[in-house]
Design a protein around this motif. Structure first.
Motif, short mmCIF file in Angstrom:
data_model
loop_
_atom_site.label_atom_id
_atom_site.label_comp_id
_atom_site.label_asym_id
_atom_site.label_seq_id
_atom_site.Cartn_x
_atom_site.Cartn_y
_atom_site.Cartn_z
N ILE A 25 0.87 -1.18 0.00
CA ILE A 25 0.00 0.00 0.00
C ILE A 25 0.91 1.23 0.00
CG2 ILE A 25 -1.94 -1.17 1.11
CD1 ILE A 25 -1.30 0.30 3.70
N VAL A 26 0.42 2.30 -0.59
CA VAL A 26 1.22 3.51 -0.71
C VAL A 26 0.79 4.51 0.36
CG1 VAL A 26 1.87 5.42 -2.24
CG2 VAL A 26 1.63 3.10 -3.16
N ASN A 27 1.79 5.08 1.00
CA ASN A 27 1.55 6.07 2.04
C ASN A 27 1.83 7.48 1.52
OD1 ASN A 27 1.21 7.31 4.53
ND2 ASN A 27 3.28 6.83 5.25
N THR A 28 0.99 8.43 1.93
CA THR A 28 1.21 9.85 1.61
C THR A 28 2.08 10.44 2.72
OG1 THR A 28 -0.78 10.42 2.86
CG2 THR A 28 -1.05 10.09 0.50
N ALA A 29 3.38 10.22 2.60
CA ALA A 29 4.32 10.62 3.65
C ALA A 29 4.69 12.10 3.51
CB ALA A 29 5.58 9.77 3.54
N ASN A 30 5.40 12.62 4.51
CA ASN A 30 6.04 13.93 4.36
C ASN A 30 7.54 13.70 4.17
OD1 ASN A 30 7.16 13.67 7.08
ND2 ASN A 30 5.06 14.04 7.75
N SER A 31 8.28 14.72 3.77
CA SER A 31 9.66 14.47 3.35
C SER A 31 10.58 14.05 4.48
CB SER A 31 10.22 15.67 2.59
OG SER A 31 10.03 16.82 3.37
N LEU A 33 9.58 11.79 6.57
CA LEU A 33 9.03 10.45 6.90
C LEU A 33 8.67 10.40 8.38
CD1 LEU A 33 11.53 8.12 4.94
CD2 LEU A 33 9.29 8.91 4.18
N ALA A 34 8.19 11.52 8.89
CA ALA A 34 7.99 11.66 10.33
C ALA A 34 6.60 11.25 10.81
CB ALA A 34 8.25 13.11 10.72
N GLY A 35 5.76 10.85 9.91
CA GLY A 35 4.38 10.51 10.31
C GLY A 35 3.55 11.78 10.35
N GLY A 36 2.24 11.60 10.28
CA GLY A 36 1.37 12.78 10.26
C GLY A 36 -0.07 12.36 10.37
N GLY A 37 -0.96 13.14 9.78
CA GLY A 37 -2.38 12.80 9.82
C GLY A 37 -2.78 12.03 8.57
N GLY A 38 -4.05 12.01 8.28
CA GLY A 38 -4.56 11.39 7.05
C GLY A 38 -4.12 9.94 6.89
N VAL A 39 -3.75 9.60 5.69
CA VAL A 39 -3.34 8.23 5.36
C VAL A 39 -2.13 7.84 6.21
CG1 VAL A 39 -2.39 6.77 3.53
CG2 VAL A 39 -4.18 8.43 2.98
N GLY A 41 -1.06 8.81 9.21
CA GLY A 41 -1.40 8.45 10.58
C GLY A 41 -2.11 7.11 10.64
N ALA A 42 -3.03 6.89 9.71
CA ALA A 42 -3.81 5.65 9.71
C ALA A 42 -2.91 4.44 9.48
CB ALA A 42 -4.90 5.73 8.64
N ILE A 43 -1.95 4.57 8.56
CA ILE A 43 -1.05 3.44 8.25
C ILE A 43 -0.15 3.13 9.45
CG2 ILE A 43 0.99 2.80 6.88
CD1 ILE A 43 -0.45 3.91 4.42
N HIS A 44 0.42 4.14 10.08
CA HIS A 44 1.29 3.88 11.23
C HIS A 44 0.49 3.31 12.41
CE1 HIS A 44 5.10 5.16 9.62
NE2 HIS A 44 4.54 6.25 9.13
N ARG A 45 -0.73 3.78 12.60
CA ARG A 45 -1.57 3.23 13.69
C ARG A 45 -1.89 1.76 13.44
NH1 ARG A 45 -4.07 8.11 13.59
NH2 ARG A 45 -5.72 7.39 12.20
N ALA A 46 -2.27 1.48 12.20
CA ALA A 46 -2.70 0.11 11.88
C ALA A 46 -1.52 -0.85 11.75
CB ALA A 46 -3.53 0.10 10.60
N ILE A 51 7.17 0.11 11.27
CA ILE A 51 7.22 0.91 10.04
C ILE A 51 7.96 2.21 10.31
CG2 ILE A 51 5.83 2.01 8.22
CD1 ILE A 51 3.60 0.00 8.83
N MET A 52 7.65 2.85 11.44
CA MET A 52 8.34 4.10 11.80
C MET A 52 9.81 3.86 12.08
SD MET A 52 8.30 7.29 11.95
CE MET A 52 6.58 7.79 11.79
N GLU A 53 10.14 2.72 12.69
CA GLU A 53 11.56 2.41 12.93
C GLU A 53 12.32 2.36 11.60
OE1 GLU A 53 11.77 -1.22 15.28
OE2 GLU A 53 10.49 -0.24 16.78
N GLU A 54 11.73 1.72 10.62
CA GLU A 54 12.39 1.65 9.30
C GLU A 54 12.46 3.03 8.66
OE1 GLU A 54 11.73 -1.64 6.44
OE2 GLU A 54 10.23 -2.30 7.89
N CYS A 55 11.41 3.82 8.81
CA CYS A 55 11.41 5.18 8.24
C CYS A 55 12.53 6.01 8.84
CB CYS A 55 10.07 5.88 8.50
SG CYS A 55 8.75 5.30 7.43
N ARG A 56 12.74 5.87 10.15
CA ARG A 56 13.80 6.63 10.82
C ARG A 56 15.16 6.27 10.25
NH1 ARG A 56 11.43 5.43 15.84
NH2 ARG A 56 9.87 7.03 16.23
#
Ligand code: ADP
Length: 177
Positions: A25-31, A33-39, A41-46, A51-56
């Protein structure tokens, strides 16, 4: 609604992308990769914290580019994080950057041998891109990838709400394929 592009499938669905069983699935990230609202937030919650560890570790992603992580506890095995453009009136290369987000996400899926990918409507939430204009750019980029590449074989736009679904459906029907 779905249409065939060569021997592949382009589908429009109404729903929540975190429930998709696509390979990625594709995430609408910010540059950052810090997480946010919308898609995002929903992807990181679910999907849980992995996922955030890998993004970091990846650190960031410029607008129009894409990176890939695992899917944590999602049904999808992978998350492709892409950063769409913020809408600034249309004269700041937004269309090219949005097309680039789709193209680079699909290239990454193809490189990882993924058969199916689900996209949300990138940039049309917090980033303010007008829906029908975004839908035209999105579907043109996906159709061009599907007609020129073996993978992925199936692309689904998972649209959150009737308004987005209707806009994508109207644009796809108007494309005269
Ligand atoms: P951006 O920052 O790129 O604009 P957003 O995540 O704010 O991204 O919104 C992009 C689109 O995704 C919006 O049309 C929004 O309604 C939709 N959206 C929000 N949550 C979900 C979800 N769980 N599944 C699919 N689409 C969603």
């Amino acid at each position: 609604m779905q249409i065939a592009i060569k021997n592949k499938i382009l589908r429009l669905e109404l729903g929540d992308i975190t429930e998709s069983a696509a390979d990625a699935i594709v995430n609408t990230a910010n540059s950052a990769l810090a997480g946010g609202g919308g898609v995002d937030g929903a992807i990181h919650r679910a999907g849980g914290p992995s996922i955030m560890e890998e993004c970091r570790k990846i650190g960031g992603c410029p607008t129009g580019s894409a990176v890939i992580t695992g899917g944590g506890s999602l049904y999808a095995k992978h998350v492709i994080h892409t950063v769409g453009p913020v809408w600034r009136g249309g004269g700041k290369n937004e269309a090219e950057l949005l097309a680039s987000s789709y193209r680079n996400s699909l290239k990454l899926a193809s490189k990882h041998n993924l058969r199916s990918v689900a996209f949300p409507s990138i940039s049309t939430g917090a980033y303010g891109y007008p829906l029908e204009e975004a839908a035209a750019v999105a579907m043109k980029a996906v159709i061009s990838h599907l007609s020129e590449n073996e993978l992925p074989e199936e692309v689904t736009f998972v649209l959150f709400g009737e308004k987005a679904f209707n806009a994508y459906e109207k644009v796809l029907k108007g494309m005269n394929l």
